[in-house]
Motif scaffolding. Sequence first.
Motif, PDB file in Angstrom:
ATOM      1  N   ALA A  43       0.789  -1.231   0.000  1.00 57.74           N
ATOM      2  CA  ALA A  43       0.000   0.000   0.000  1.00 57.74           C
ATOM      3  C   ALA A  43       0.827   1.291   0.000  1.00 57.74           C
ATOM      4  CB  ALA A  43      -0.974   0.007   1.174  1.00 57.74           C
ATOM      5  N   PRO A  44       1.921   1.387   0.741  1.00 59.02           N
ATOM      6  CA  PRO A  44       2.627   2.676   0.780  1.00 59.02           C
ATOM      7  C   PRO A  44       3.103   3.195  -0.575  1.00 59.02           C
ATOM      8  CG  PRO A  44       3.313   1.346   2.629  1.00 59.02           C
ATOM      9  CD  PRO A  44       2.475   0.456   1.736  1.00 59.02           C
ATOM     10  N   SER A  45       3.405   2.309  -1.517  1.00 54.19           N
ATOM     11  CA  SER A  45       3.909   2.780  -2.813  1.00 54.19           C
ATOM     12  C   SER A  45       3.134   2.245  -4.006  1.00 54.19           C
ATOM     13  CB  SER A  45       5.383   2.388  -2.968  1.00 54.19           C
ATOM     14  OG  SER A  45       5.530   0.984  -2.966  1.00 54.19           O
ATOM     15  N   ASN A  46       2.123   1.429  -3.748  1.00 51.22           N
ATOM     16  CA  ASN A  46       1.498   0.684  -4.838  1.00 51.22           C
ATOM     17  C   ASN A  46      -0.025   0.629  -4.746  1.00 51.22           C
ATOM     18  OD1 ASN A  46       1.646  -0.898  -7.155  1.00 51.22           O
ATOM     19  ND2 ASN A  46       2.101  -2.781  -6.068  1.00 51.22           N
ATOM     20  N   ARG A  47      -0.642   1.450  -3.899  1.00 52.61           N
ATOM     21  CA  ARG A  47      -2.086   1.274  -3.659  1.00 52.61           C
ATOM     22  C   ARG A  47      -2.958   1.732  -4.816  1.00 52.61           C
ATOM     23  NH1 ARG A  47      -0.362   4.518  -0.088  1.00 52.61           N
ATOM     24  NH2 ARG A  47      -0.894   6.711  -0.062  1.00 52.61           N
ATOM     25  N   THR A  48      -2.559   2.743  -5.563  1.00 52.45           N
ATOM     26  CA  THR A  48      -3.332   3.188  -6.726  1.00 52.45           C
ATOM     27  C   THR A  48      -2.362   3.474  -7.871  1.00 52.45           C
ATOM     28  OG1 THR A  48      -3.195   5.566  -6.255  1.00 52.45           O
ATOM     29  CG2 THR A  48      -5.019   4.355  -5.211  1.00 52.45           C
ATOM     30  N   THR A  49      -2.915   3.635  -9.055  1.00 54.89           N
ATOM     31  CA  THR A  49      -2.080   4.007 -10.202  1.00 54.89           C
ATOM     32  C   THR A  49      -1.421   5.363  -9.957  1.00 54.89           C
ATOM     33  OG1 THR A  49      -3.548   2.760 -11.653  1.00 54.89           O
ATOM     34  CG2 THR A  49      -2.090   4.360 -12.698  1.00 54.89           C
ATOM     35  N   GLN A  50      -2.166   6.267  -9.319  1.00 59.27           N
ATOM     36  CA  GLN A  50      -1.603   7.585  -9.000  1.00 59.27           C
ATOM     37  C   GLN A  50      -0.421   7.441  -8.036  1.00 59.27           C
ATOM     38  OE1 GLN A  50      -4.335  10.290  -7.082  1.00 59.27           O
ATOM     39  NE2 GLN A  50      -2.905  11.996  -7.180  1.00 59.27           N
ATOM     40  N   THR A  51      -0.553   6.580  -7.034  1.00 54.17           N
ATOM     41  CA  THR A  51       0.530   6.352  -6.078  1.00 54.17           C
ATOM     42  C   THR A  51       1.759   5.798  -6.803  1.00 54.17           C
ATOM     43  OG1 THR A  51      -1.126   5.834  -4.395  1.00 54.17           O
ATOM     44  CG2 THR A  51       1.154   5.253  -3.892  1.00 54.17           C
ATOM     45  N   GLN A  52       1.537   4.845  -7.674  1.00 54.31           N
ATOM     46  CA  GLN A  52       2.649   4.255  -8.430  1.00 54.31           C
ATOM     47  C   GLN A  52       3.347   5.307  -9.287  1.00 54.31           C
ATOM     48  OE1 GLN A  52       0.561   1.271 -10.651  1.00 54.31           O
ATOM     49  NE2 GLN A  52       0.467  -0.153  -8.942  1.00 54.31           N
ATOM     50  N   ALA A  53       2.562   6.114 -10.003  1.00 55.96           N
ATOM     51  CA  ALA A  53       3.146   7.138 -10.875  1.00 55.96           C
ATOM     52  C   ALA A  53       3.919   8.174 -10.071  1.00 55.96           C
ATOM     53  CB  ALA A  53       2.044   7.811 -11.696  1.00 55.96           C
ATOM     54  N   MET A  54       3.347   8.596  -8.933  1.00 55.94           N
ATOM     55  CA  MET A  54       4.057   9.559  -8.096  1.00 55.94           C
ATOM     56  C   MET A  54       5.354   8.964  -7.554  1.00 55.94           C
ATOM     57  SD  MET A  54       1.253  11.816  -5.975  1.00 55.94           S
ATOM     58  CE  MET A  54       0.280  10.460  -5.361  1.00 55.94           C
ATOM     59  N   THR A  55       5.319   7.704  -7.159  1.00 50.69           N
ATOM     60  CA  THR A  55       6.519   7.051  -6.631  1.00 50.69           C
ATOM     61  C   THR A  55       7.635   7.071  -7.664  1.00 50.69           C
ATOM     62  OG1 THR A  55       5.201   5.606  -5.197  1.00 50.69           O
ATOM     63  CG2 THR A  55       7.451   4.899  -5.687  1.00 50.69           C
ATOM     64  N   VAL A  56       7.336   6.623  -8.877  1.00 46.25           N
ATOM     65  CA  VAL A  56       8.351   6.612  -9.932  1.00 46.25           C
ATOM     66  C   VAL A  56       8.783   8.049 -10.260  1.00 46.25           C
ATOM     67  CG1 VAL A  56       8.847   5.987 -12.331  1.00 46.25           C
ATOM     68  CG2 VAL A  56       7.572   4.400 -10.868  1.00 46.25           C
ATOM     69  N   GLY A  57       7.833   8.942 -10.331  1.00 52.85           N
ATOM     70  CA  GLY A  57       8.145  10.335 -10.640  1.00 52.85           C
ATOM     71  C   GLY A  57       9.051  10.984  -9.605  1.00 52.85           C
ATOM     72  N   TYR A  58       8.801  10.731  -8.331  1.00 46.80           N
ATOM     73  CA  TYR A  58       9.638  11.312  -7.270  1.00 46.80           C
ATOM     74  C   TYR A  58      11.075  10.815  -7.377  1.00 46.80           C
ATOM     75  CZ  TYR A  58       5.326  12.505  -4.690  1.00 46.80           C
ATOM     76  OH  TYR A  58       4.114  12.997  -4.298  1.00 46.80           O
ATOM     77  N   TYR A  59      11.224   9.518  -7.594  1.00 46.88           N
ATOM     78  CA  TYR A  59      12.588   8.970  -7.686  1.00 46.88           C
ATOM     79  C   TYR A  59      13.287   9.451  -8.951  1.00 46.88           C
ATOM     80  CZ  TYR A  59      12.163   6.164  -3.511  1.00 46.88           C
ATOM     81  OH  TYR A  59      12.032   5.771  -2.206  1.00 46.88           O
ATOM     82  N   LEU A  60      12.534   9.598 -10.029  1.00 46.22           N
ATOM     83  CA  LEU A  60      13.109  10.176 -11.243  1.00 46.22           C
ATOM     84  C   LEU A  60      13.564  11.609 -10.959  1.00 46.22           C
ATOM     85  CD1 LEU A  60      13.800  10.286 -14.251  1.00 46.22           C
ATOM     86  CD2 LEU A  60      11.371  10.800 -14.685  1.00 46.22           C
ATOM     87  N   LEU A  61      12.741  12.377 -10.270  1.00 50.36           N
ATOM     88  CA  LEU A  61      13.121  13.744  -9.907  1.00 50.36           C
ATOM     89  C   LEU A  61      14.416  13.748  -9.095  1.00 50.36           C
ATOM     90  CD1 LEU A  61      12.553  16.799  -9.685  1.00 50.36           C
ATOM     91  CD2 LEU A  61      11.192  16.268  -7.636  1.00 50.36           C
ATOM     92  N   GLY A  62      14.523  12.865  -8.123  1.00 52.20           N
ATOM     93  CA  GLY A  62      15.747  12.777  -7.324  1.00 52.20           C
ATOM     94  C   GLY A  62      16.963  12.485  -8.184  1.00 52.20           C
ATOM     95  N   GLY A  63      16.824  11.561  -9.135  1.00 54.49           N
ATOM     96  CA  GLY A  63      17.927  11.244 -10.037  1.00 54.49           C
ATOM     97  C   GLY A  63      18.299  12.412 -10.923  1.00 54.49           C
ATOM     98  N   LEU A  64      17.299  13.155 -11.391  1.00 56.80           N
ATOM     99  CA  LEU A  64      17.568  14.308 -12.254  1.00 56.80           C
ATOM    100  C   LEU A  64      18.191  15.464 -11.466  1.00 56.80           C
ATOM    101  CD1 LEU A  64      14.463  14.238 -14.601  1.00 56.80           C
ATOM    102  CD2 LEU A  64      16.811  13.492 -15.103  1.00 56.80           C
ATOM    103  N   VAL A  65      17.793  15.634 -10.210  1.00 54.10           N
ATOM    104  CA  VAL A  65      18.426  16.666  -9.384  1.00 54.10           C
ATOM    105  C   VAL A  65      19.891  16.290  -9.142  1.00 54.10           C
ATOM    106  CG1 VAL A  65      18.493  17.694  -7.064  1.00 54.10           C
ATOM    107  CG2 VAL A  65      16.320  17.507  -8.307  1.00 54.10           C
ATOM    108  N   ALA A  66      20.136  15.033  -8.840  1.00 53.33           N
ATOM    109  CA  ALA A  66      21.520  14.587  -8.654  1.00 53.33           C
ATOM    110  C   ALA A  66      22.326  14.832  -9.931  1.00 53.33           C
ATOM    111  CB  ALA A  66      21.568  13.111  -8.271  1.00 53.33           C
ATOM    112  N   ALA A  67      21.733  14.534 -11.066  1.00 51.32           N
ATOM    113  CA  ALA A  67      22.415  14.741 -12.346  1.00 51.32           C
ATOM    114  C   ALA A  67      22.666  16.220 -12.597  1.00 51.32           C
ATOM    115  CB  ALA A  67      21.578  14.154 -13.485  1.00 51.32           C
TER     116      ALA A  67
END
Length: 148
Positions: free
Chosen positions: A113-137
């Motif tokens: 549930a914390p990262s996978n409960r809805t499609t919106q949750t899944q998309a936000m999870t991937v998006g947040y980590y992508l943002l973190g990677g892009l900020v690091a880059a």
Amino acid sequence: MNNIIKSMVSGLAGACVLTLVHESVRRFVPDAPRMDVLGMRSISKLMRMADEEPPQDQEGLHTMALAGDVLSNSLYYSLAGTGINAWWRGAILGVAAGAGAVLLPGPLGLGEAPSNRTTQTQAMTVGYYLLGGLVAAAVGYAIASDED
């Protein structure tokens, strides 16, 4: 500043932005990912495996989880490195971390549930980590020397 330090600085920047976004959005969006909950469950599970009693204080456990998230994500995002290729590495690392955050908690016994409960949750999870990677880059690219 040598490349290892530059990479660590960029990784820390990505991890801090990731944690800041997680902690901010979860307070306002019902379907926001709850990576803090996964972190608290992970710490509790690891402590029990080591025959230790996890802290009963939820605020203390939450602080431990956030510190662990920032530390582990800093090390992970530091792999983006510096220079122009940091963009590709940061993006790939971000998407991979996001996919892992969606797909792995269930099989690891941490709950889905914390990262996978809805499609919106899944998309936000991937998006947040992508943002973190892009900020690091971005930071890695910005602080790269001409020698990179």
